[in-house]
Design a protein around this motif. Sequence first.
Motif, PDB file in Angstrom:
ATOM      1  N   ASN A 171       7.389 -30.766  82.137  1.00 13.91           N
ATOM      2  CA  ASN A 171       6.880 -31.946  82.842  1.00 13.91           C
ATOM      3  C   ASN A 171       5.993 -32.776  81.917  1.00 13.91           C
ATOM      4  O   ASN A 171       6.130 -34.009  81.853  1.00 13.91           O
ATOM      5  N   ASP A 172       5.101 -32.108  81.189  1.00 19.80           N
ATOM      6  CA  ASP A 172       4.224 -32.817  80.250  1.00 19.80           C
ATOM      7  C   ASP A 172       5.033 -33.495  79.149  1.00 19.80           C
ATOM      8  O   ASP A 172       4.760 -34.649  78.777  1.00 19.80           O
ATOM      9  N   THR A 173       6.046 -32.776  78.637  1.00 18.37           N
ATOM     10  CA  THR A 173       6.881 -33.327  77.568  1.00 18.37           C
ATOM     11  C   THR A 173       7.675 -34.524  78.070  1.00 18.37           C
ATOM     12  O   THR A 173       7.734 -35.573  77.410  1.00 18.37           O
ATOM     13  N   GLY A 174       8.299 -34.372  79.230  1.00 25.45           N
ATOM     14  CA  GLY A 174       9.092 -35.466  79.788  1.00 25.45           C
ATOM     15  C   GLY A 174       8.249 -36.680  80.114  1.00 25.45           C
ATOM     16  O   GLY A 174       8.648 -37.821  79.848  1.00 25.45           O
ATOM     17  N   ALA A 175       7.064 -36.449  80.682  1.00 22.55           N
ATOM     18  CA  ALA A 175       6.177 -37.561  81.028  1.00 22.55           C
ATOM     19  C   ALA A 175       5.730 -38.307  79.778  1.00 22.55           C
ATOM     20  O   ALA A 175       5.681 -39.544  79.760  1.00 22.55           O
ATOM     21  N   PHE A 176       5.414 -37.556  78.720  1.00 22.88           N
ATOM     22  CA  PHE A 176       4.958 -38.192  77.473  1.00 22.88           C
ATOM     23  C   PHE A 176       6.091 -38.983  76.816  1.00 22.88           C
ATOM     24  O   PHE A 176       5.890 -40.148  76.431  1.00 22.88           O
TER      25      PHE A 176
END
Length: 285
Positions: free
Chosen positions: A161-166
Amino acid sequence: MKNLILRSITGIIYVGLICGCVLAGSWSFIVFFALIAIAALEEFYHLSNSATGGENITTLVIDVAGGLILCVGLGCVNMSLLSPFTTAVLGGTFFTVYLLYLVVRLVMQLYSQESSPLTNIAYSYMGQMYIALPLGLMSMFYTLPNGKYLLLAMFIMIWLNDTGAFCVGSLFGKHKLFERISPKKSWEGFVGGVFFAVASSFAFKYLFPEYFESISLGGLCGLGLVVSAFATWGDLVESLIKRTLGVKDSGKLLPGHGGILDRIDSLLLVIPATLLYLTALQLYA
């Protein structure tokens, strides 16, 4: 470039330790996350009392000890590492000692010469609820069918989620998600994070079916949605705390990443939300 390499090395070690301890379970899990709790509580109490020069060393030790009792006590009881009788006795002992902490901490504040006694006691108890309680509750995953794999899946979903959001937010982010608290977050990034987390559900279910036989594909996709929503809120909550206190990072414990609280901010809200979700799935299955 040097900072990127340092950040990557730290990240790999951090992820490796979490994956190893989650899969190993038992005492390694309790000890590792007890250390995480100690570091996070110390950072939180240092930040929350920074305006007055930091928390008094005596109350700091008492507050961290209280959080450690809560975290370790829940871990030992939920994971049933000892005989049923010993577990029951130990659980009762931890509960009694923690109640004693709550009472002693209030009495200690009566004798404090600090300028904002009510604020200080509120920060003390907030650290228990915000950090120690969720980390202690995490051991409840081991009481669920295939619990440790669901716990590992939860961690992976948070990271994805953090990777995709960034990535998506950096490339396409135009509409602010919560500008008052976190100006860099966008709705496009949030959707990207949800997509990555939910997409991982298909990988878990079809590549490792033996580890996720207790939950349907729809249940895993729902887990991805819950993780994404509460990971975002968790990040925003810590951003609110830091913005209120006027700091950029919670600490410097992790080279290239800031403090430990910066790394577990999403986790602190995801844990209780995920446990509620998985429990509801079991009840209404």
